[in-house]
Design a protein around this motif. Structure first.
Motif, short mmCIF file in Angstrom:
data_model
loop_
_atom_site.label_atom_id
_atom_site.label_comp_id
_atom_site.label_asym_id
_atom_site.label_seq_id
_atom_site.Cartn_x
_atom_site.Cartn_y
_atom_site.Cartn_z
N GLN A 57 -13.33 5.14 -9.53
CA GLN A 57 -11.89 5.50 -9.47
C GLN A 57 -11.17 3.86 -9.94
OE1 GLN A 57 -9.91 8.16 -8.74
NE2 GLN A 57 -11.79 9.39 -8.45
N LYS A 296 -2.73 7.20 -5.13
CA LYS A 296 -3.76 7.84 -5.64
C LYS A 296 -4.62 7.42 -6.78
CE LYS A 296 -5.15 12.70 -6.46
NZ LYS A 296 -4.46 13.85 -6.91
N LYS A 298 -7.37 7.04 -9.88
CA LYS A 298 -7.57 8.03 -11.12
C LYS A 298 -8.94 7.73 -11.54
CE LYS A 298 -2.73 8.61 -12.17
NZ LYS A 298 -1.73 8.14 -13.53
N LYS A 299 -9.62 8.62 -12.17
CA LYS A 299 -10.98 8.42 -12.79
C LYS A 299 -10.71 7.39 -14.11
CE LYS A 299 -13.12 12.69 -11.00
NZ LYS A 299 -13.75 14.07 -11.63
N GLN A 325 -6.73 2.27 -19.08
CA GLN A 325 -6.30 3.15 -18.06
C GLN A 325 -4.86 2.42 -17.74
OE1 GLN A 325 -7.24 5.77 -16.69
NE2 GLN A 325 -5.62 6.15 -15.20
N GLU A 329 -1.35 4.32 -18.08
CA GLU A 329 -0.19 4.49 -17.28
C GLU A 329 0.82 3.73 -17.52
OE1 GLU A 329 -1.91 2.36 -13.81
OE2 GLU A 329 -3.29 4.07 -13.23
#
Length: 459
Positions: A57, A296, A298-299, A325, A329
């Motif tokens: 994660q 939360k 994320k993978k 990532q 994002e």
């Protein structure tokens, strides 16, 4: 012995009700695979998280720094296994020690865990010039350098980091895997020093070799008990009224005991201010950590389409995944901002249109009201004019009737001159016995008094 400190009031300490400090109750494991060398260095550390998907994660590794040399992995139970043990030997240990060993063989001291005591692990090590030395069972606490000289300081340093987290957040933020790596990194840097590593090899007599240190008996140091607190102490003033009363008594008596009470009151109040300030800072820190915790994760999609089981991921690969990532994002955030801006613009346009519509409705209502008022005014004017015309016509008609009546009354009585002319004309006609069509007579009068002359015809 691990020491931890906490702030409490003197009454709480005397009461004995508070004897333990608050700790986090999270018991989820993260496996550490560490390795040190007798020259005082260490190879990159490896961390194994618990994850059913074998993927990481982003929230677990989002605080990795460019200088960090750490490998990450995820397994179903958070423990190491044969696959991870072989990958650690191939990807972590061998690249870190090959240049140092050169053409010589390398000695790897391990315990009896199945992740590095299996034929695949041993065969690969043998083919690559690595000698595996397995420690006897139940001797790692005496022989393994990590257990003897490093895991203890690491545990102490990590406990301090965890206590600081609990201390700053006032115990309102629980420990999660999101906070683990930055706390562990600081604890690892503080404990895995060259001095501690050399001492870890020296204490069991591995390097330099000294068998007497292993075979000799270890003496346990006694823990000294601190002195008891005196029972008879003065009552320190805590309220404003008590402080004023003690100060007033000191001015009258100049007693040393009262002066001590004033000093203690100052210390107590200053301590209370420090405690209040700590609580305020802790609440701010707790809110910040709680927001970070509730985000939360994320993978990172490091596994790919084909999941071949748990595997180690290098720091560069993790950093590239984090950068990707982050870009993803950022793009998603830009899209959300664009959509939000579009929605806001649509809402603003809608509000503007509604405002314009309301203005137009007010203007239309005003125009209608003005038109109705103008229509009513014109109708009133027409009614007034009609009444005036009717009144004038009636007055005119009455005047005309009066004049007509007066003229008719005048025409009923013939004038003397006219009567003489008539008689004269009659006499002329009678005398001449001639009928002339050109002779005219007055037949009457108009309403304006004009004579009506008509031709007289004779038989």
């Amino acid at each position: 012995m691990n020491l931890a400190y906490r702030i409490m009031t003197l009454e709480a300490l005397r009461s004995g009700r508070i004897t333990h400090m608050m700790t986090d109750g999270n018991r989820e494991f993260v496996t550490l695979m560490a390795c040190i060398c007798a020259d005082g260095t260490s190879i990159p550390v490896s961390l194994i998280y618990k994850g059913e998907s074998h993927d990481l994660q982003d929230s677990w590794v989002d605080q990795i720094e460019d200088s960090d040399e750490v490998f990450f992995a995820a397994s179903a139970n958070g423990w190491t296994c044969k696959s991870l043990g072989l990958q650690w030997l191939q990807k972590v240990f061998d690249p870190a020690t090959k240049a140092k060993a050169g053409r010589s063989k390398c000695l790897l001291i391990v315990d009896g865990h199945s992740s590095h005591v299996n034929m695949e692990f041993i065969n690969w090590a043998d083919q690559n010039g690595i000698i595996i030395h397995i420690l006897p069972s139940h001797t790692t606490h005496r022989l393994q350098p990590l257990d003897i000289g490093l895991f203890g300081p690491l545990s102490t340093a990590y406990s301090k980091q965890l206590s600081n987290l609990m201390h700053k957040s006032l115990g309102m933020v629980s420990m999660t895997k999101r906070f683990f790596y930055p706390l562990f990194r600081d604890a690892y840097r503080a404990s895995f020093t060259k001095k501690n590593i050399l001492h870890a090899f020296k204490k069991p007599g591995i390097f330099p070799v000294d068998s007497e240190k292993v075979l000799g008996k270890l003496k346990h140091s006694e823990v000294l008990k601190g002195p008891d607190l005196p029972a008879d102490q003065f009552q320190t003033p805590k309220s404003c009224q008590d402080v004023c009363r003690v100060q007033k008594a000191y001015k009258q008596t100049h007693s040393e005991a009262l002066l001590d009470l004033v000093f203690k009151a100052n210390i107590a109040l200053a301590s209370q201010v420090s405690i209040d300030q700590h609580i305020i800072n802790g609440l701010h820190a707790a809110l910040k950590l709680e927001r970070q915790k509730r985000k939360k994760g994320k993978k990172l999609n490091l596994v790919g389409e084909d999941d071949i089981g748990p595997q180690f991921y290098s720091p560069d690969r993790v950093r590239r995944a984090l950068v990707f990532q982050g870009e993803k994002e950022a793009q998603e955030q830009a899209d959300r901002n664009r959509i939000a801006s579009k929605k806001a613009q649509s809402a603003a346009n809608k509000v503007q249109k509604e405002a314009e519509k309301a203005v137009r409705a007010v203007q239309t209502a005003a125009r209608r009201q003005h038109a109705q008022e103008e229509k009513a005014r014109k109708a009133a004017d027409r009614t007034q004019k009609a009444l005036e015309r009717k009144t004038k016509e009636e007055a005119k008609l009455a005047d005309l009737q009066a004049k007509t009546a007066a003229k008719l009354a005048k025409t009923a009585i013939p004038k003397p001159k006219a009567a003489a002319q008539v008689r004269k004309a009659q006499n002329v006609v009678a005398n001449n016995h001639v009928v002339s069509r050109a002779i005219k007579v007055v037949a009457g009068r108009t309403t304006r008094g004009r004579a009506i002359i008509v031709p007289r015809r004779s038989l």
